[in-house]
Design an enzyme around this catalytic site. Structure first.
Site, short mmCIF file in Angstrom:
data_model
loop_
_atom_site.label_atom_id
_atom_site.label_comp_id
_atom_site.label_asym_id
_atom_site.label_seq_id
_atom_site.Cartn_x
_atom_site.Cartn_y
_atom_site.Cartn_z
N GLY A 164 0.80 -1.21 0.00
CA GLY A 164 0.00 0.00 0.00
C GLY A 164 0.84 1.26 0.00
O GLY A 164 2.04 1.25 -0.27
N CYS A 165 0.18 2.36 0.34
CA CYS A 165 0.77 3.69 0.13
C CYS A 165 1.93 4.04 1.05
O CYS A 165 2.66 4.99 0.78
CB CYS A 165 -0.33 4.75 0.26
SG CYS A 165 -1.58 4.66 -1.06
#
EC number: 2.3.1.74
Length: 390
Positions: free
Chosen positions: A163-164
Site C-alpha cells: 500500500g501507500c
C-alpha cells in the site's frame, strides 16, 4: 582460526547510506482530471447516474489533481467490460495486465536510474521491488531481473500488497542492506498500475469512488549504497534513520482486499485526522535526538494520500505555505501513485533545488523527513534523507 567478530565487522559498510540516482516513468496515456468524470461515467455505462456523477465531479475538483497517467485506455477497457462494472468477476483479466505492465513500467524507470548512476548494471548486488497492483510467481522481481539483464545471483526482495506507506518501507530496507553489506548497490523499484483497482461507480460505496478520483500509474527507481566512489557516484540524499509504527486506534482506517473483482479499497473519513494526530509523536521520536524541534526548518516529503491529509498536517504543524510544495506538485501532476509517490517527490525536490540554484538537494536545507501513510494505519518515517550539496 577465523575471528568471527572481525568477519562480521568487515561485512559492514562504514560510510553513510546514500541515494545515488532517482528516476521515474509513467504510461503514455495522460488523463486530464477536468474531463475525467465524463470519460469515467461513459466508459462504465453509468451516465444515467446523474447525481453520482455530480458527486464524482466535486471529488475531482477538490482533489487538487490536474492530470494522471493510466495504463488503462478506452480501447483496453472496451475489450474488458467486466473491469468497468462495479464488483464484476475480473481478476483474471486484471492479472493478465498486471504481470506484464508492472515489470515493463518498472524497467523503464530502472534503466533511467542505472544510466544516471553511471555504473555497469553488473555492480547491482540487491534488488527490491514493490507493487500493490497484484501478485504472481515468479514475481515482478524475477521478471525485472530478466528484463534488465541483471546477474542471476542478485539478491532479490519482492514486496506485494503493502500500500501507500511502502515508499518509506523500501528505503528502510535499502538502508539496512546498504549499511550491513559492504560494497552493496541496491536497485529499488516501486511500480504501480491502477488496472487492479479500476471499477465502475456505486451509490453505496463512495469510498471506492474516492480511489477512482485519486489513483494514477507510475514507477520510480533508485540506486542506494554506502561509501560512494569519489568522482563517479554522486550522492543525492543520505538515509539517516528509519521507523515504522501502527497508529493507535486506527484499525480499519485504510484497508484493501484482493478479491475475484480485483483489489478493493476502503477508507474511513477520519484518515486525515488520524494521520495529523499521530505525526507529532513520529517527529519527536525522529528529530529529538538531533536537537531539532522546528519542523519548518527541515524539508518535507509526505505521501500525498489526498489534499485533506496534507491540509490537516500543515495546519497541525503550522507550516509555511511552501513547505509541502514538492508533495503538492507531484499530487497535482500525477495523482496518488501509492508506493511510488514519495520517490517521485524526492526526484521533484532535487531537480527543482538544482534549477533554483539552492545549496542542497533538499530545497537548500540540511535535514528533512519522508513520511509514508497507508493500510493499518501504518506510518513509515525516514529520517531523513539528509541532503548533500549539489
Amino acid at each position: 582460526m577465523v575471528d568471527v567478530a572481525e568477519s562480521r565487522r568487515t561485512q559492514r559498510a562504514e560510510g553513510p547510506r546514500t541515494i545515488f540516482a532517482i528516476a521515474t516513468a509513467n504510461p503514455p496515456n495522460c488523463v486530464e482530471q477536468s474531463t475525467y468524470p465524463d470519460f469515467y461515467f461513459k466508459i462504465t455505462n453509468s451516465e444515467h447516474k446523474v447525481e453520482l456523477k455530480e458527486k464524482f465531479q466535486r471529488m475531482d475538483d477538490k482533489s487538487m489533481i490536474k492530470r494522471r497517467y493510466m495504463y488503462l485506455t478506452e480501447e483496453i477497457l472496451k475489450e474488458n467490460p467486466n473491469v468497468c462494472e462495479y464488483m464484476a468477476p475480473s481478476l483474471d483479466a486484471r492479472q493478465d495486465m498486471f504481470v506484464v505492465e508492472v515489470p515493463r513500467l518498472g524497467k523503464e524507470a530502472a534503466v533511467k536510474a542505472i544510466k544516471e548512476w553511471g555504473q555497469p548494471k553488473s555492480k547491482i548486488t540487491h534488488l527490491i521491488v514493490c507493487t500493490t497492483s497484484g501478485v504472481d510467481m515468479p514475481g515482478a522481481d524475477y521478471q525485472l531481473t530478466k528484463l534488465l539483464g541483471l546477474r542471476p545471483h542478485v539478491k532479490r526482495y519482492m514486496m506485494y500488497q503493502q500500500g501507500c506507506f511502502a515508499g518509506g518501507t523500501v528505503l528502510r530496507l535499502a538502508k539496512d542492506l546498504a549499511e550491513n553489506n559492504k560494497g552493496a548497490r541496491v536497485l529499488v523499484v516501486c511500480s504501480e498500475v491502477t488496472a487492479v483497482t479500476f471499477r465502475g461507480p456505486s451509490d453505496t460505496h463512495l469510498d471506492s469512488l474516492v480511489g477512482q478520483a485519486l489513483f494514477g500509474d507510475g514507477a520510480a527507481a533508485l540506486i542506494v549504497g554506502s561509501d560512494p566512489i569519489p568522482e563517479i557516484e554522486k550522492p543525492l540524499f543520505e538515509l539517516i534513520w528509519t521507523a515504522q509504527t501502527i497508529a493507535p486506534d486506527s484499525e480499519g482506517a485504510i484497508d484493501g482486499h484482493l478479491r475475484e473483482v480485483g483489489l478493493t479499497f476502503h477508507l474511513l473519513k477520519d484518515v486525515p485526522g488520524i494521520v495529523s494526530k499521530n505525526i507529532d509523536k513520529a517527529l519527536v521520536e525522529a528529530f529529538q535526538p538531533l536537537g531539532i524541534s522546528d519542523y519548518n526548518s527541515i524539508f518535507w516529503i509526505a505521501h500525498p494520500g489526498g489534499p485533506a491529509i496534507l491540509d490537516q498536517v500543515e495546519q497541525k504543524l503550522a507550516f509555511k505555505p511552501e513547505k509541502m510544495r514538492a508533495t503538492r506538485e507531484v499530487l497535482s501532476e500525477y495523482g496518488n501513485m501509492s508506493s511510488a509517490c514519495v520517490l517521485f517527490i524526492l526526484d521533484e525536490m532535487r531537480k527543482k533545488s538544482a534549477q533554483n540554484g539552492l545549496k542542497t538537494t533538499g530545497e537548500g536545507l540540511e535535514w528533512g523527513v519522508l513520511f509514508g501513510f497507508g493500510p493499518g494505519l501504518t506510518i513509515e518515517t525516514v529520517v531523513l534523507l539528509r541532503s548533500v550539496a549539489i
